[in-house]
Write an enzyme that holds these catalytic residues in place. Structure first.
Site, short mmCIF file in Angstrom:
data_model
loop_
_atom_site.label_atom_id
_atom_site.label_comp_id
_atom_site.label_asym_id
_atom_site.label_seq_id
_atom_site.Cartn_x
_atom_site.Cartn_y
_atom_site.Cartn_z
NE ARG A 1 -5.01 -5.35 16.14
CZ ARG A 1 -4.83 -5.23 14.84
NH1 ARG A 1 -3.62 -5.03 14.35
NH2 ARG A 1 -5.85 -5.29 14.02
CG LEU B 1 -2.15 -0.89 1.12
CD1 LEU B 1 -2.85 -0.95 2.46
CD2 LEU B 1 -3.09 -0.37 0.05
#
Lengths: 260, 656
Positions: free
Chosen positions: B315, B14
């Protein structure tokens, strides 16, 4: 599914080729059976100990892989005669039924071999260029949102957009060969994907011009093998039919516009 | 002697594709290098979504500032604030752009972009395409890149491996040396700017959720050539992955964002205390509700709108919750696994998750629609990476350890307006490393995510780097081409590096068939992965990291005796891997050193022998510098400037 009789080890036959335009040959390796083994693990085991069944130390096998979770499209191979992603091909699955405990792995036959199981699929990417596989936006400037889309339309496009250019559909296609021009199911479906987007449709005419010409949709023999082997279950035959209808309309329009 | 500017982008994920598109759009030619066809880059593996404060989220009470704030909060305030600020405010525009590119985002019934919950936020601000968002975004950018390729503005070099940056005697990056992975040809390429967009380094841990190409080799090569690293010890361990023999497969946070729950079998006593259930072998569907210990929901009941939102804490926090429960004996079947359960969700929600549920089913043989998934945390993302600077209008200016941003860099400021809090758009210094002309974009850039990355911020930071900072790259390259073009640099500078890399390959190839008992690179890699996973993941200690360091150093010695099994002159993957292994070892050493020197617990860097976060000493970037002459590393501390949000203690128990 777990094989009823798990072998302690098994034989894997690999079709090898030392480089482009070199002759191919087969080698067999004995590999220990491990739980949850996939073909990538098998190839890793061969790489760790590249000794053939007759005890000869050979160069490690070259192969192409990336994500190992069936989303990058790199690791397509022909395994026990069937084209598929080697990462999601579990050994247990191959050993069910009456199959004797030998696994054969070959490179795809419709693309030039680079080395061993590693093939060159550049043709697929070139074909995407040919059909102008993009949405022609003005620029990356902030110009507000894109066109609205219904969930059904999104659903239809998303199904095609999951194509990972793996080449399974082309390997299985009787019309697509190493030396002809046929573009195959992958690119026809992608053309539909872009044609169905309001901005993408700007280039619809140019795409259809390409697909009307040699190697285009009319070369499809409707064997329907593509849709059977697609790991992402993309409705390829449906897409080909839809593009076929777009082509009919396109041809009529061109006729009345006086273009040949 | 002006010349046409050229930019090299290394990496076609990306960040690399967004950079290629942006630079090409600015009218500068791009040479794009990638080890794989760019459409197969690791970005395809991202599943859950991309965060942004789009209009409907704003009307639910969210703001760009909140996005900015929660990114810093999640990152335990080690992030650089101006870049994160800029990213959060650019996010809604990036979503619009991706939408215009034709990315098939999921839609609401009326046809607007749909959103889901994600970790580290109590707002539904994550936009998605099924459960394969990274793949879809990558394809969107791949298509735009192909368009520029067809127009001749981008030239792709796929199956080319980056080997070394060409840095001249004045310390300016002038291009790269790369190798064709098919013909094995080694060649130098000139450029007026080089963008490294080479992703993470998960392979250092042996098995991770990353693709086989994510060795960190490219970053390590830049490091050895003089670029610095920032916080390399910051490695994210994702809470939910399927452990496997060849890799750990990610089970997206979107499973929990859509209502999935993490639990382990247990027994609750009258005091509400849980103990492991003695019958470890039961089928999960036979375990009654009252014997299901929803670990994260019990730990963080007040975090979000419902107690179930406890599954969506940051996370690192979720990972520790699962990890400690398993350590206490709660693991499924007594092993190292917990359940991720989506069986209770309605069919249409399961359909949205189809992409990941199919992966689970294909690789385990169980249908997660009917049976809870067995998962365990796995190494997933590198927050740390190449060190980079940026330009801001804020006063006082951040003090960078390198003086690459000139004193008068802020001259474009409009005096009628207050100082812009983010980065200066178009500045050539944005995300330049300490090596002039060498940039770091995407996961390899250390700037955005601090000590923990929030879910669905990775896709954003990668695309943002490419699109926003890409303009600065084009500007820099244009100035260079005018004033000091790469074309004007002596051939000798390039041939020197080609010789260096050719010698390196030749030396490795020469080991094939030698009589000496050599070291097997695959075995060495396996051992490296084991020690790094043991000592630099969820729980770290001084003792453990020191032990790992001395072992990694012994591996660096072992590596000198490494022996290849393939002298093939065509697609020699053995050579490529073994060369990367040498670079991984050096990177691993830097990670451990930075980890050892950071004597605190912050984000993913949880040290059981340290007392929490120490802002006084370590509200700083650990900058690693390498001395190739001696093979030694130095960790230097640089203040993380706090221009906008004062650090506060992270607490997901609901008392934010």
């Amino acid at each position: 599914m777990i094989a009823a009789n798990k072998p302690e080890q098994f034989t894997v036959r690999i079709k090898r080729q030392d480089g482009r335009d070199q002759p191919s040959y087969w080698q067999s390796f004995t590999v220990p059976y491990t739980a949850n083994q996939n073909i990538i693990t098998v190839l890793q085991q061969v790489a760790a100990n590249p000794v053939t069944t007759d005890g000869k130390r050979v160069a490690p096998v070259a192969w192409d892989c990336g994500c190992l979770e069936e989303v990058c499209g790199a690791c397509t191979m022909v395994i026990n005669g069937r084209v598929r992603q080697s990462c999601s091909c579990l050994v247990d699955e191959l050993f069910t039924g009456t199959h004797d405990q030998v696994i054969t792995i070959e490179p795809m036959s419709k693309f030039p071999v680079v080395r061993d199981l590693f093939v060159d699929r550049q043709r697929m990417f070139e074909n995407l260029k040919k059909i102008k596989g993009w949405v022609p936006i003005d620029s990356t400037a902030a110009l507000g949102p894109g066109p609205k889309e219904t969930p059904d339309e999104q659903h239809e496009r998303y199904a095609i957009s999951r194509c990972m250019t793996c080449g399974c559909c082309l390997e299985a296609c009787p019309q697509f060969t190493k030396d002809n021009d046929f573009v195959g199911a992958q690119v026809i479906a992608q053309a539909l994907y872009f044609n169905e987007h309001p901005t993408g449709a700007e280039l619809k005419g140019e795409r259809l011009d390409v697909l009307m010409g040699p190697g285009g949709v009319t070369d499809c023999g409707n064997a329907q093998n593509c849709v059977k082997v697609c790991p992402k279950e993309i409705p390829l035959t449906e897409a080909i039919a839809k593009v076929g209808r777009q082509l009919t309309v396109h041809a009529v329009k061109r006729f009345f516009a006086g273009k040949r | 002697m002006a010349s046409e500017p050229r930019v090299i982008v290394v990496g076609g994920g990306l960040a690399g594709l967004a950079a290629a598109v942006r630079v090409a759009e600015a009218g500068v030619a791009v040479d794009l290098f990638s080890m794989v066809p760019v459409k197969r880059s690791h970005s395809v593996c991202a599943q859950g979504g991309i965060n942004a404060c789009t209009e409907p989220v704003r009307q639910e009470g969210f703001s760009e500032w909140d996005h900015f704030d929660e990114t810093l909060y999640g990152g335990d305030f080690l992030n650089h604030q101006p870049p994160v600020y800029e990213m959060a405010y650019a996010a809604p525009k990036i979503i619009d752009l991706l939408d215009r590119m034709g990315v098939p985002f999921n839609r609401t019934p009326e046809g607007f972009l749909d959103r889901r919950y994600f970790g580290g936020s109590v707002f539904r601000r994550t936009h998605y395409t099924g459960a394969s968002t990274g793949q879809q975004l990558l394809y969107g950018l791949d298509e735009q890149t192909r368009r520029y390729e067809a127009e001749g503005k981008v030239t792709k070099y796929e199956f080319w491996e980056f080997l070394w940056p060409v840095v001249d005697d004045d310390g300016v990056c002038r291009g790269i040396v790369a190798q064709d992975m098919r013909t094995m040809e080694v060649k130098a390429f000139r450029a007026d700017a080089v963008v490294m967009a080479t992703g993470g380094c998960g392979l250092i841990y042996g098995k991770s959720t990353m693709s086989v190409i994510c060795t960190g080799g490219a970053a390590s090569r830049c490091y050895q050539a003089g670029a610095w690293l920032g916080n390399p010890e910051m490695i994210q361990v994702h809470p939910t992955a399927i452990p496997g023999e060849d890799k750990c497969r990610l089970m997206s946070e979107s499973a929990r964002g859509e209502g999935g729950r993490v639990w382990v079998p247990g027994i609750k006593d009258d005091n509400g205390e849980w103990t492991p259930h003695p019958d470890a072998g039961r089928h999960p569907n036979e375990i009654p509700e009252h014997e299901r210990y929803y670990v994260l929901e019990e730990m963080y009941p007040n975090y979000g709108p419902t107690p179930r939102h406890g599954n969506l804490v940051s996370r690192d926090v979720a990972t520790r919750g699962i990890f400690f429960a398993v350590q206490k004996g709660f693991g499924v079947g007594g092993g190292r696994m917990a359940y991720l359960d989506i069986t209770h969700l309605p069919q249409d929600t399961k359909d949205k998750l189809a992409a990941i549920l199919e992966i689970y089913e294909k690789f385990t043989g169980d249908d997660p629609r009917d049976v809870p998934m067995k998962i365990f945390p796995a190494v997933h993302y590198s927050m740390g990476g190449l060190y980079a600077v940026y330009e801001t209008e804020q006063e006082p200016k951040p003090k960078f350890l390198c003086d690459i941003v000139p004193e008068d860099a802020g001259r474009r400021k409009d005096p009628s307006k207050p100082a812009h809090p983010g980065m200066v758009h178009g500045s050539p210094w944005n995300m330049m490393t300490n090596v002039k002309g060498l940039y770091a974009f995407g996961e390899v850039n250390f700037s955005y995510h601090g000590a923990t990355r929030l879910g669905a911020n990775a896709l954003l930071s990668c695309i943002f780097d490419g699109l926003f900072c890409g303009l600065g790259v084009a500007n820099f390259a244009r100035t260079q081409a005018k004033e000091d073009p790469s074309e004007g640099v002596a051939d000798e500078v390039f041939s020197r590096y080609v010789a260096q890399e050719t010698a390196k390959s030749d030396k490795l190839i020469a080991t094939v068939g030698s009589a000496e008992e050599g070291v097997d690179p695959y075995e060495l890699h396996r051992k490296l992965g084991e020690i790094m996973t043991d000592e630099l993941t969820v729980v770290r200690t001084q003792e453990g990291m020191q032990r790992a360091l001395s072992i990694v150093r012994s591996f660096i010695e072992d590596y000198k005796r490494v022996k290849l099994g393939d002298n093939g002159v065509w697609t020699n993957q053995n050579l490529s891997f073994t060369r990367a292994l040498g670079d991984m070892l050096i990177y691993a050493e830097a990670m451990l050193l930075a980890g050892i020197e950071r004597k605190e617990s912050r984000g993913c860097h949880y040290c059981s022998d340290q007392d929490g976060r120490d802002d006084e000493k370590y509200q700083k970037t650990g900058v690693c510098q390498y001395d190739p002459a001696t093979g030694t590393h130095k960790v230097v501390w640089e203040d993380v400037p706090i221009p906008l949000i004062e650090p506060r203690i992270r607490d997901y128990s609901g008392k934010k």
